[in-house]
Scaffold this active site. Structure first.
Site, PDB file in Angstrom:
ATOM      1  CG  HIS A  75      -1.998   1.027   1.148  1.00  0.00           C
ATOM      2  ND1 HIS A  75      -3.152   0.982   1.884  1.00  0.00           N
ATOM      3  CD2 HIS A  75      -2.067   2.175   0.458  1.00  0.00           C
ATOM      4  CE1 HIS A  75      -3.888   2.043   1.626  1.00  0.00           C
ATOM      5  NE2 HIS A  75      -3.254   2.788   0.782  1.00  0.00           N
ATOM      6  CD  GLU A 128      -0.117   5.208  -0.915  1.00  0.00           C
ATOM      7  OE1 GLU A 128      -1.345   5.297  -0.785  1.00  0.00           O
ATOM      8  OE2 GLU A 128       0.655   5.227   0.061  1.00  0.00           O
ATOM      9  CG  HIS A 132       1.971   8.461   2.523  1.00  0.00           C
ATOM     10  ND1 HIS A 132       1.549   8.779   3.793  1.00  0.00           N
ATOM     11  CD2 HIS A 132       0.877   7.959   1.891  1.00  0.00           C
ATOM     12  CE1 HIS A 132       0.264   8.456   3.931  1.00  0.00           C
ATOM     13  NE2 HIS A 132      -0.166   7.959   2.790  1.00  0.00           N
TER      14      HIS A 132
END
Ligand SMILES: *[C@@H]1O[C@H](CO)[C@@H](O)[C@H](O)[C@H]1NC(C)=O
Ligand SMILES: *[C@@H]1O[C@H](CO)[C@@H](O)[C@H](O)[C@H]1NC(C)=O
Ligand SMILES: *[C@@H]1O[C@H](CO)[C@@H](O)[C@H](O)[C@H]1NC(C)=O
Ligand SMILES: *[C@@H]1O[C@H](CO)[C@@H](O)[C@H](O)[C@H]1NC(C)=O
Length: 300
Positions: A75, A128, A132
């Site tokens: 993930h 993502e 992040h």
């Protein structure tokens, strides 16, 4: 109205649920006011559960599932400041471009796929990275798009969740497992406390959804309970402790997962110390949540 209010209450107290749902267009991301962080939460998903959730949202939805039916997929790597969620969406000159992933594209497709197939190509990876990766990039070893994603792929090979679970004889089946067994399987295979997350379906089954392990800034594996010891016998999870947790081999037909658990809780990244604090409260609220789910279904 009552359910809405209760949901707001739940949202206010539950920071343990990660909602990294890329499939929904969200309002413009809000960067956190801080960019520093202490450790990385590395999250892998069970794609079968992810697919069930996705299909339930619309019968038109389709999934990318890995060819190898045992693969837990990446993930993301989520830099985390102790006691906070995030940082998220850090200012960065590094922009995501799928070209940068060309050298590892095959691995990306096999081990870090966008399970939600009918979304914009590359949107999951872009998400993502933006949310992040831009923050992770302050660490030299993760300082580019390719380095960030390569590390995720590397850890996926190094910490194969299906293999870790299989060591304790936990394999997908229709019956499910006691969450303690699942938790201990990962803990004993890695030597560290992980986080195990579930979603709840409308039959009130708890389906295993994500397993997270944590790393410090030297990329050594650490306990995910970074701010304090876990009370004896305690585990970091939002999964049901009263019923066995389902680890299905295949996506059920007419997946009946209605509202996924984390949709209720909004855009929260895990913050484990708060998780522990709120743990008992959460357990109570979970019951309320299920009641709401039941009532909502009942009154439709
Ligand atoms: C996390 O909990 C374990 C007990 O399960 C404990 O041994 C460890 O010291 C804790 N980690 C931290 C950083 O407090
Ligand atoms: C799971 O195992 C724990 C510890 O052995 C036990 O306390 C708990 O009741 C079990 N839960 C279920 C659903 O069987
Ligand atoms: C996965 O695929 C293998 C080989 O095709 C098959 O033998 C196995 O039963 C499958 N496992 C599950 C859990 O579906
Ligand atoms: C799934 O839903 C469709 C349409 O609602 C229905 O025709 C079909 O029989 C269902 N399949 C199963 C296995 O329940």
């Amino acid at each position: 109205m009552l359910p809405v209010l209760l949901v707001l209450v739940l949202a206010a107290v539950n920071p343990c649920i990660s909602d990294d749902d890329i499939s929904v267009d969200k309002p413009k991301p809000t960067p956190t006011p801080y960019h520093d962080w202490d450790y990385i939460v590395y999250s892998q998903r069970w794609p079968i559960t992810g697919c069930s959730q996705w299909k339930e949202k619309s019968p038109k939805n389709t999934c990318n599932l890995p060819q190898d039916n045992s693969t837990w997929v990446v993930h993301g790597l989520w830099p985390t400041k102790t006691g906070q969620k995030g940082p998220l969406f850090c200012p960065s000159a590094l922009h995501f471009d799928p070209e940068q992933l060309r050298p590892v594209m095959k691995e990306m497709q096999d081990f870090w796929p966008n399970v939600e197939a009918n979304t914009k190509p590359d949107s999951f990876w872009k998400h993502e990275w933006g949310k992040h990766g831009t923050c992770a990039a302050s660490l030299p070893v993760l300082n580019s798009v390719i380095n960030y994603f390569k590390k995720g792929l590397e850890w996926n090979q190094q910490y194969k969740i299906s293999a870790l679970l299989a060591k304790s004889k936990i394999v997908p089946n229709p019956q499910g497992y006691n969450i303690s067994e699942i938790y201990q399987a990962v803990r004993s295979a890695t030597g560290k406390n992980p986080i195990v997350q579930c979603v709840v379906d409308e039959k009130k089954q708890s389906l295993i959804s994500e397993i997270q392990i944590c790393f410090d800034k030297t990329l050594d594996l650490i306990h995910c309970n970074v701010t304090g010891a876990l009370p004896d016998g305690e585990i970091l999870t939002d999964c049901s402790r009263k019923k066995d947790v389902m680890y299905f081999a295949t996506v059920p037909n007419n997946a009946s997962l209605e509202l996924e658990f984390d949709e209720f809780f909004g855009d929260h990244e895990p913050s484990i110390d708060t998780c522990i604090e709120n743990y008992y409260l959460e357990r109570e609220l979970l019951k309320v949540y299920r009641l709401i789910k039941f009532l909502m279904w009942f009154t439709l």
